[in-house]
Enzyme design. Structure first.
Site, PDB file in Angstrom:
ATOM      1  N   ARG A   7      -8.430 -41.288  -6.454  1.00 47.65           N
ATOM      2  CA  ARG A   7      -8.421 -39.905  -6.393  1.00 47.65           C
ATOM      3  C   ARG A   7      -7.194 -39.266  -6.094  1.00 47.65           C
ATOM      4  NH1 ARG A   7     -13.621 -39.141  -2.560  1.00 47.65           N
ATOM      5  NH2 ARG A   7     -12.218 -40.468  -1.474  1.00 47.65           N
ATOM      6  N   ASP A 118     -15.385 -40.619  -5.044  1.00 46.88           N
ATOM      7  CA  ASP A 118     -14.546 -41.868  -5.162  1.00 46.88           C
ATOM      8  C   ASP A 118     -14.868 -42.662  -6.361  1.00 46.88           C
ATOM      9  OD1 ASP A 118     -12.790 -44.124  -4.881  1.00 46.88           O
ATOM     10  OD2 ASP A 118     -13.255 -44.300  -2.826  1.00 46.88           O
TER      11      ASP A 118
END
Length: 146
Positions: A7, A118
């Site tokens: 990310r 995630d």
């Protein structure tokens, strides 16, 4: 756990591209880091790199861990979820002269998706979702801080 390979490198690359396109990249120090040292030195996840390339963005990022100096040198430390936020606030409390404002990047999402999930255990479309959310959030963050 924050590994700094999914990310945050996407968010870093998106923000760098936006700041460059807006002609303000020289006003920013743009980086990303993990709350752990699990992947220090690693390249971003191949699926994240492929997603960025699809959108014409390249990155030379290597994973690193957030340091005490980061809290003293950065004005903002933006994170992806509550676990990151908690870990970063604990670290900041141990740093004298911490000046960084620690926030969820998702707090800037006009679609109100506070958490950037995630995608590590997911699929390519999960990386695309992270990319799209980072674009929305970074756009608002840059507009609010230019």
């Amino acid at each position: 756990m924050a590994r700094n390979i999914c990310r945050s490198p996407i968010a870093e690359a998106v923000f760098r591209k936006m700041a460059t396109d807006a002609g303000v990249v020289d006003k920013w120090v743009i980086d990303s880091g993990a709350t752990t040292d699990w992947n220090t030195g690693s390249s971003p996840d191949a699926r994240g790199l492929a997603c960025l390339r699809t959108h014409g963005i390249e990155t030379k990022h290597r994973a690193r861990q957030v340091t005490k100096e980061d809290f003293m040198s950065f004005d903002y430390i933006l994170c992806m979820d509550e676990s990151n936020l908690s870990d970063l606030k604990k670290k900041a409390n141990s740093v004298k002269n911490s000046k960084a404002k620690i926030e969820l990047l998702g707090s800037y999402d006009p679609e109100k998706q506070l958490i950037i999930k995630d995608p590590y255990y997911g699929h390519e479309e999960d990386f695309e979702n992270v990319y799209e959310q980072c674009v929305r959030c970074c756009k608002v963050f840059l507009e609010n801080n230019s």
